[in-house]
Design an enzyme around this catalytic site. Structure first.
Site, PDB file in Angstrom:
ATOM      1  N   HIS A   9     -21.803  53.289  -8.388  1.00  0.00           N
ATOM      2  CA  HIS A   9     -22.758  53.990  -7.526  1.00  0.00           C
ATOM      3  C   HIS A   9     -22.050  54.385  -6.234  1.00  0.00           C
ATOM      4  CE1 HIS A   9     -26.641  55.276  -6.184  1.00  0.00           C
ATOM      5  NE2 HIS A   9     -26.703  54.396  -5.200  1.00  0.00           N
TER       6      HIS A   9
ATOM      7  N   HIS B 170     -23.591  62.474  -2.246  1.00  0.00           N
ATOM      8  CA  HIS B 170     -24.620  61.714  -2.961  1.00  0.00           C
ATOM      9  C   HIS B 170     -25.796  62.636  -3.269  1.00  0.00           C
ATOM     10  CE1 HIS B 170     -27.243  58.744  -4.396  1.00  0.00           C
ATOM     11  NE2 HIS B 170     -27.335  57.939  -3.351  1.00  0.00           N
TER      12      HIS B 170
ATOM     13  N   LYS C 222     -18.592  60.099  -5.500  1.00  0.00           N
ATOM     14  CA  LYS C 222     -19.270  60.541  -4.277  1.00  0.00           C
ATOM     15  C   LYS C 222     -18.290  60.846  -3.150  1.00  0.00           C
ATOM     16  CE  LYS C 222     -23.749  58.325  -5.220  1.00  0.00           C
ATOM     17  NZ  LYS C 222     -23.496  57.603  -6.475  1.00  0.00           N
TER      18      LYS C 222
ATOM     19  N   GLU D 209     -22.169  46.057  -4.536  1.00  0.00           N
ATOM     20  CA  GLU D 209     -21.802  46.498  -5.885  1.00  0.00           C
ATOM     21  C   GLU D 209     -20.472  45.901  -6.312  1.00  0.00           C
ATOM     22  OE1 GLU D 209     -21.626  50.521  -8.638  1.00  0.00           O
ATOM     23  OE2 GLU D 209     -21.565  50.738  -6.450  1.00  0.00           O
TER      24      GLU D 209
ATOM     25  N   PHE E 108     -33.443  53.163  -3.436  1.00  0.00           N
ATOM     26  CA  PHE E 108     -34.427  52.560  -2.551  1.00  0.00           C
ATOM     27  C   PHE E 108     -35.573  51.981  -3.377  1.00  0.00           C
ATOM     28  CE2 PHE E 108     -33.513  55.255   1.516  1.00  0.00           C
ATOM     29  CZ  PHE E 108     -32.325  54.574   1.673  1.00  0.00           C
TER      30      PHE E 108
ATOM     31  N   CYS F 187     -32.545  56.914  -6.153  1.00  0.00           N
ATOM     32  CA  CYS F 187     -31.190  57.343  -6.509  1.00  0.00           C
ATOM     33  C   CYS F 187     -30.751  56.868  -7.887  1.00  0.00           C
ATOM     34  CB  CYS F 187     -30.212  56.881  -5.440  1.00  0.00           C
ATOM     35  SG  CYS F 187     -30.568  57.592  -3.825  1.00  0.00           S
TER      36      CYS F 187
END
Length: 422
Positions: A317, A351, A346, A328, A410, A177
């Site tokens: 993010h 996403h 998002k 975050e 990931f 991502c």
């Protein structure tokens, strides 16, 4: 026998600041097929643009933010449309808008000096899944001869190069991502090194297909708020229950700031810093305190020569997952303090995985250009663990000179961009 020694750790040296000018932006998202449509819906922040995706039934988490109304024939032509995976179709549509916005005519450029760097997490997932079904149902002789050039992850960049005669460096970054953010950072380095004069960069993803979404669903990563799809993605909210997968593409045209100025181009914003790191922690869970991500953020600030307390805005993010949002927020508060205004797009767009970072870099550039920060949709009750200045309910207008765009993926992949006002 020689013994291995632990290498000494050196503090990175500050490089001369390098500003890459963003002269073109193209967006194809769940909010619409253009930059203007996406920006308008983000400012409205009326809810997540998603719903149950018919192809995903009977997956428990079957919500997705699809690009509705997209006509590949109108976007790329009938002959190309049937030969390209949807991820490449979306990328080409975004590239066309970005190049028009930049005012560049490919017929007049020196192709060897033009590079293409896109990010994608998965590539041609739709093609792969359809052709696998053909293999199982009809046998290998019925599998399309175009399978490989349609599914290969590098082909979105390859097809843009073919479309516009871009003969410079051409590749796709795949850092989960964080892919789109990694691509923009790599594109800036091609300009800094002198390898290119123009780089077409960004990200694309189109993987709302059963196999991919089933995998995310089985991990427990996705929202299952089927009764309220418009409220399903809710970054930083205490009631968030997972992310909503999306498709989309963003393309940015980057040039050296001096070159853009010399040709009288409109500059949306500058990419002034880039940093990357790895958590080295877990395959799917972030470092709970964001220590790995902190390395990327600090590297981006160092690269830009900007102090942490100078950051006005963070396009986070912000995935709407319980672990990511807290990690975050801790990172932002620890490194940047309480000052920057924080938002996540998002909540509206979902996403878009490998394309998310590029979409968010484009939106961050628009915030710098228009001096407006979109609110985070569906942020009704901020999680008390999250101690940052969250923009919610309405757009925030005010001076924004320096902004940070974060992306984490990931594998512990982290990437961050520092963007500055032109």
């Amino acid at each position: 026998m020689t013994s291995a020694r632990t290498p000494s750790v050196r503090t990175p040296s500050v490089r001369t600041r390098f500003d890459a000018a963003i002269t073109g932006i193209g967006l194809v998202t769940a909010a619409g097929g253009s930059t203007a449509a996406t920006w308008e819906r983000l400012l409205a922040a009326e809810g997540t643009l998603c719903g149950p995706v018919p192809d995903l039934a009977p997956i428990p988490a079957d919500l997705g933010c699809a690009v509705t109304g997209f006509d590949p024939v109108a976007a790329v032509g009938r002959r190309k449309a049937w030969r390209l995976d949807r991820s490449s179709q979306l990328a080409l549509a975004a590239a066309a808008e970005a190049l028009a916005d930049a005012g560049l005519d490919p017929a007049g450029w020196q192709g060897a000096r033009v590079g293409v760097v896109l990010g994608s997490g998965i590539g041609g997932a739709g093609t792969w899944e359809r052709q696998h079904r053909v293999l199982l149902d009809q046998g290998p002789e019925k599998v399309s001869s175009l399978l490989i050039p349609m599914l290969a992850i590098n082909m979105s960049a390859g097809y843009i190069a073919m479309e516009y005669g871009a003969q410079g460096p051409n590749f796709v970054t795949s850092t989960a991502c964080a892919s789109g953010t990694t691509a923009v950072g790599a594109a800036r380095e091609l300009l800094r090194s002198g390898a290119c004069d123009v780089v077409i960069t960004g990200g694309t993803e189109a993987c709302l297909v059963p196999s991919i979404i089933s995998g995310f669903s089985q991990m427990g990563a996705l929202s299952r708020r089927r009764d309220e799809p418009a409220r399903s993605s809710r970054p930083f909210d205490v009631d968030r229950d997972g992310f909503v997968p999306a498709e989309g593409a963003a393309v940015l045209v980057l040039e050296r700031a001096d070159d853009a100025r010399a040709r009288g181009a409109r500059v949306h914003a500058h990419v002034s810093g880039y940093g990357a790191s790895a958590d080295a922690h877990n395959a799917t869970a972030p470092d709970p305190d964001g220590r790995g991500a902190e390395l990327a953020v600090r590297a981006a600030l160092l690269d830009a020569g900007i102090a942490p307390d100078a950051v006005d805005h963070v396009n986070a993010h912000g995935t709407s997952t319980p672990l990511n949002d807290v990690a975050e927020a801790r990172l932002i508060r620890r490194v940047l303090g309480a000052r920057p205004a924080v938002t996540s797009v998002k909540g509206v767009l979902g996403h878009a995985l490998g394309a998310a970072g590029a979409i968010e870099a484009a939106v961050t550039a628009l915030s710098l250009e228009h001096q407006v920060i979109p609110p985070t949709a569906n942020l009704d009750s901020p999680d008390p663990q999250i101690d940052v200045d969250l923009v919610r309910k309405a757009p925030r207008t005010g001076r924004v000179d320096v902004a940070l765009s974060n992306s984490f993926g990931f594998g512990g992949q982290n990437a961050a961009l520092v963007l500055t006002r032109a």
